[in-house]
Design a protein around this motif. Structure first.
Motif, PDB file in Angstrom:
ATOM      1  N   ALA A  71       0.239   6.433   0.541  1.00  0.00           N
ATOM      2  CA  ALA A  71       1.618   6.292  -0.045  1.00  0.00           C
ATOM      3  C   ALA A  71       2.374   5.862   1.151  1.00  0.00           C
ATOM      4  CB  ALA A  71       1.952   7.470  -0.970  1.00  0.00           C
ATOM      5  N   ARG A  72       3.725   5.128   0.822  1.00  0.00           N
ATOM      6  CA  ARG A  72       4.632   5.363   2.032  1.00  0.00           C
ATOM      7  C   ARG A  72       5.484   6.205   1.471  1.00  0.00           C
ATOM      8  NH1 ARG A  72       3.158   0.854   5.132  1.00  0.00           N
ATOM      9  NH2 ARG A  72       2.445  -1.106   3.733  1.00  0.00           N
ATOM     10  N   CYS A  73       5.597   7.509   2.158  1.00  0.00           N
ATOM     11  CA  CYS A  73       6.541   8.527   1.407  1.00  0.00           C
ATOM     12  C   CYS A  73       7.635   8.825   2.196  1.00  0.00           C
ATOM     13  CB  CYS A  73       5.450   9.770   1.949  1.00  0.00           C
ATOM     14  SG  CYS A  73       6.107  11.567   1.252  1.00  0.00           S
ATOM     15  N   GLY A 125      -4.965   2.826  11.919  1.00  0.00           N
ATOM     16  CA  GLY A 125      -5.650   2.123  10.643  1.00  0.00           C
ATOM     17  C   GLY A 125      -4.737   1.447   9.865  1.00  0.00           C
ATOM     18  N   THR A 126      -4.748  -0.056  10.474  1.00  0.00           N
ATOM     19  CA  THR A 126      -3.974  -1.053   9.578  1.00  0.00           C
ATOM     20  C   THR A 126      -4.306  -2.376   9.799  1.00  0.00           C
ATOM     21  OG1 THR A 126      -1.545  -2.237   9.973  1.00  0.00           O
ATOM     22  CG2 THR A 126      -2.348  -0.756  11.634  1.00  0.00           C
ATOM     23  N   ILE A 127      -4.235  -3.371   8.917  1.00  0.00           N
ATOM     24  CA  ILE A 127      -4.978  -4.391   9.286  1.00  0.00           C
ATOM     25  C   ILE A 127      -4.084  -5.389  10.181  1.00  0.00           C
ATOM     26  CG2 ILE A 127      -5.891  -4.708   6.687  1.00  0.00           C
ATOM     27  CD1 ILE A 127      -3.558  -6.752   5.971  1.00  0.00           C
ATOM     28  N   ASP A 128      -2.931  -5.077  10.294  1.00  0.00           N
ATOM     29  CA  ASP A 128      -1.992  -5.618  11.239  1.00  0.00           C
ATOM     30  C   ASP A 128      -2.496  -5.902  12.768  1.00  0.00           C
ATOM     31  OD1 ASP A 128      -0.597  -6.142   8.901  1.00  0.00           O
ATOM     32  OD2 ASP A 128       1.176  -4.717   9.405  1.00  0.00           O
ATOM     33  N   ASN A 129      -3.251  -4.608  13.108  1.00  0.00           N
ATOM     34  CA  ASN A 129      -3.685  -4.940  14.631  1.00  0.00           C
ATOM     35  C   ASN A 129      -2.122  -4.801  15.637  1.00  0.00           C
ATOM     36  OD1 ASN A 129      -5.663  -4.580  16.315  1.00  0.00           O
ATOM     37  ND2 ASN A 129      -5.509  -6.854  17.184  1.00  0.00           N
ATOM     38  N   VAL A 169      -0.162 -15.593   5.389  1.00  0.00           N
ATOM     39  CA  VAL A 169      -0.993 -14.339   5.796  1.00  0.00           C
ATOM     40  C   VAL A 169       0.191 -13.144   6.002  1.00  0.00           C
ATOM     41  CG1 VAL A 169      -2.813 -15.721   6.417  1.00  0.00           C
ATOM     42  CG2 VAL A 169      -1.377 -14.885   8.190  1.00  0.00           C
ATOM     43  N   MET A 170      -0.784 -11.913   5.652  1.00  0.00           N
ATOM     44  CA  MET A 170       0.320 -10.578   6.221  1.00  0.00           C
ATOM     45  C   MET A 170       0.293 -10.461   7.565  1.00  0.00           C
ATOM     46  SD  MET A 170      -0.994  -7.653   3.601  1.00  0.00           S
ATOM     47  CE  MET A 170      -0.363  -7.796   1.639  1.00  0.00           C
ATOM     48  N   GLY A 171       0.982  -9.433   7.892  1.00  0.00           N
ATOM     49  CA  GLY A 171       1.104  -8.901   9.250  1.00  0.00           C
ATOM     50  C   GLY A 171       2.807  -8.737   9.525  1.00  0.00           C
ATOM     51  N   ARG A 172       3.271  -7.603   8.895  1.00  0.00           N
ATOM     52  CA  ARG A 172       4.626  -7.368   8.893  1.00  0.00           C
ATOM     53  C   ARG A 172       5.367  -8.000   9.825  1.00  0.00           C
ATOM     54  NH1 ARG A 172       6.278  -3.034   5.952  1.00  0.00           N
ATOM     55  NH2 ARG A 172       4.421  -1.750   6.725  1.00  0.00           N
ATOM     56  N   ASP A 173       5.327  -7.691  11.199  1.00  0.00           N
ATOM     57  CA  ASP A 173       5.814  -7.741  12.481  1.00  0.00           C
ATOM     58  C   ASP A 173       5.056  -8.475  13.329  1.00  0.00           C
ATOM     59  OD1 ASP A 173       8.433  -6.927  11.503  1.00  0.00           O
ATOM     60  OD2 ASP A 173       7.452  -5.015  12.210  1.00  0.00           O
ATOM     61  N   SER A 222       2.610 -16.800   9.274  1.00  0.00           N
ATOM     62  CA  SER A 222       2.602 -15.370   9.435  1.00  0.00           C
ATOM     63  C   SER A 222       3.774 -14.755   8.681  1.00  0.00           C
ATOM     64  CB  SER A 222       2.716 -14.983  10.721  1.00  0.00           C
ATOM     65  OG  SER A 222       2.707 -13.555  10.746  1.00  0.00           O
ATOM     66  N   GLU A 223       3.694 -13.836   7.766  1.00  0.00           N
ATOM     67  CA  GLU A 223       4.930 -13.385   6.939  1.00  0.00           C
ATOM     68  C   GLU A 223       6.045 -12.832   7.699  1.00  0.00           C
ATOM     69  OE1 GLU A 223       4.603  -9.600   4.718  1.00  0.00           O
ATOM     70  OE2 GLU A 223       3.194  -8.829   6.175  1.00  0.00           O
ATOM     71  N   GLY A 224       5.816 -12.612   9.061  1.00  0.00           N
ATOM     72  CA  GLY A 224       6.919 -12.259   9.908  1.00  0.00           C
ATOM     73  C   GLY A 224       7.661 -13.483  10.658  1.00  0.00           C
ATOM     74  N   GLY A 252      -1.468 -12.572  -0.188  1.00  0.00           N
ATOM     75  CA  GLY A 252      -1.112 -11.346  -0.648  1.00  0.00           C
ATOM     76  C   GLY A 252      -2.198 -10.149  -0.579  1.00  0.00           C
ATOM     77  N   HIS A 253      -2.059  -9.450  -1.426  1.00  0.00           N
ATOM     78  CA  HIS A 253      -2.875  -7.863  -1.228  1.00  0.00           C
ATOM     79  C   HIS A 253      -4.505  -7.999  -1.299  1.00  0.00           C
ATOM     80  CE1 HIS A 253       1.110  -6.360  -1.499  1.00  0.00           C
ATOM     81  NE2 HIS A 253       0.579  -5.319  -1.041  1.00  0.00           N
ATOM     82  N   LEU A 254      -4.818  -9.265  -1.554  1.00  0.00           N
ATOM     83  CA  LEU A 254      -6.407  -9.487  -1.636  1.00  0.00           C
ATOM     84  C   LEU A 254      -6.642  -9.315  -0.005  1.00  0.00           C
ATOM     85  CD1 LEU A 254      -7.657 -12.277  -0.152  1.00  0.00           C
ATOM     86  CD2 LEU A 254      -6.722 -13.275  -2.348  1.00  0.00           C
ATOM     87  N   GLN A 255      -5.913  -9.440   0.824  1.00  0.00           N
ATOM     88  CA  GLN A 255      -6.289  -9.550   2.361  1.00  0.00           C
ATOM     89  C   GLN A 255      -6.498  -7.936   2.680  1.00  0.00           C
ATOM     90  OE1 GLN A 255      -3.349 -12.160   4.561  1.00  0.00           O
ATOM     91  NE2 GLN A 255      -2.348 -11.757   2.731  1.00  0.00           N
ATOM     92  N   ARG A 256      -6.132  -6.886   1.703  1.00  0.00           N
ATOM     93  CA  ARG A 256      -6.119  -5.709   2.235  1.00  0.00           C
ATOM     94  C   ARG A 256      -7.276  -4.877   1.718  1.00  0.00           C
ATOM     95  NH1 ARG A 256      -0.615  -3.575   2.473  1.00  0.00           N
ATOM     96  NH2 ARG A 256      -1.002  -1.942   0.622  1.00  0.00           N
ATOM     97  N   GLY A 257      -8.135  -5.643   0.612  1.00  0.00           N
ATOM     98  CA  GLY A 257      -9.087  -4.860  -0.062  1.00  0.00           C
ATOM     99  C   GLY A 257     -10.604  -5.640   0.393  1.00  0.00           C
TER     100      GLY A 257
END
Ligand code: F6P
Length: 324
Positions: A71-73, A125-129, A169-173, A222-224, A252-257
């Motif tokens: 979760a993002r708490c 642990g993150t796909i973003d490296n 593709v993902m990779g927030r920043d 890249s999304e950022g 989207g989220h298929l990249q994380r699974g």
């Protein structure tokens, strides 16, 4: 040190289960009592903390996602939430906490460790490296491979219809995912947060392709990046460059699974094993990471504040040279 808990927090990443397995089994092997916290920091606050044995982590090595959930708490950012989390750990006599996640996860872990003196080790642990101190973060390799597989499929249809595709593709920043997938899929261009490419340059590159008999093209977004999402960029390009029928795909989220790659299974196992062993040795407030094929410690402070994990210059250059 008698009792250790492990949690996953932030975005899930393939290889987290391999890592949880390694943490639990290394702890048990060394005579410790092991606990799994459900839903990241939320589970600490809600007292959703379960004893784990060697069989609790059977047959999960090959599974994507995280059996501990994540979760993002927001509540853990408040003093009240942290205090409740500490009380719950204390009640179970848990004196070590291993967190698997990205920079948000480490920020929470650092504050928690500093304030309450709990021993803390972080696992990237993150796909973003996008963390300093580890050449690769857990899940990145699998995500890159998943994306390449998807782009290969889009290439087939792009080529058959003579189309231009913008693929987001993902990779927030961070443009790590975009850069590597662009090279591995032979994309004609890539838009990254770290390196400015004007739309004028992009269009000129696409025109060069047309002039040299390319019948289709793929642009990785890249999304950022600073021009916005793939739909906006496709619209802007279309206004000035009408040669191709243009399409957009947001992966989207298929990249994380998906099932973790061999690399991520091994990385997760190594990092989980190292995290417990380092904690047993008395280390705290550190991140375990892979550097030049060795597991090394980096302080959470440095992992969070140093941003020199820049994109490799040769890879950046290659995206231009190899896509002519
Ligand atoms: O940090 C991993 C990541 O997948 C980023 O690449 C992306 O920006 C973000 O998480 C998406 O988060 P969420 O799943 O919460 O929408």
């Amino acid at each position: 040190l008698k009792n250790i808990a492990v949690l996953t927090s932030g975005g899930d990443a393939p290889g987290m289960n391999a890592c949880i397995r390694a943490v639990i089994r290394t702890g048990i092997y060394n005579g410790l009592n092991m606990f799994g916290v459900m839903q990241g920091y939320q589970g600490l606050i809600d007292n959703n903390i379960k004893p784990m044995d060697a069989r609790s982590v059977s047959n999960i090595l090959h599974m994507g996602g995280t059996i501990l959930k994540t979760a993002r708490c927001l509540a853990f950012k408040e003093e009240e939430g942290m205090e409740l989390a500490y009380k719950n750990l204390k009640a179970k006599d848990i004196d070590g906490l291993i967190v698997i996640g990205g920079d948000g996860t480490f920020t929470g872990a650092k504050r928690f460790g500093e304030k309450y003196g709990v021993n803390v080790i972080g696992i990237p642990g993150t796909i973003d490296n996008d963390l300093y101190g580890s050449d690769f973060t857990l899940g990145y390799d699998t995500a890159v491979n998943t994306i390449i597989e998807a782009i290969d499929k889009i290439r087939d249809t792009a080529d058959s219809h003579d189309r231009l595709f913008f693929i987001e593709v993902m990779g927030r920043d961070s443009g790590c995912i975009a850069l590597r997938t662009a090279i591995a899929s032979g994309a004609e261009a890539v838009l990254l947060p770290e390196k400015e490419t004007s739309l004028k340059e992009l269009i000129s590159k696409l025109k060069d392709g047309v002039n040299t008999k390319k019948s289709s093209s793929i642009v990785i977004v890249s999304e950022g990046n600073k021009y916005g999402g793939a739909y906006d960029i496709a619209k802007s390009v279309k206004r000035k460059f009408t040669h191709y029928d243009t399409k957009v795909t947001i992966l989207g989220h298929l990249q994380r699974g998906g099932s973790p790659s061999g690399f991520d299974r091994i990385l997760g196992s190594r990092l989980g094993y190292a995290a417990v062993n380092e904690m047993i040795k008395g280390e705290t407030m550190q991140m375990v990471g892979l550097r030049g094929n060795e597991i090394k410690l980096t302080s959470l402070e440095e992992a969070l504040n140093i941003h020199s994990y820049k994109l490799e210059a040769d890879l950046l250059e290659m995206t231009h040279v190899l896509s002519i």
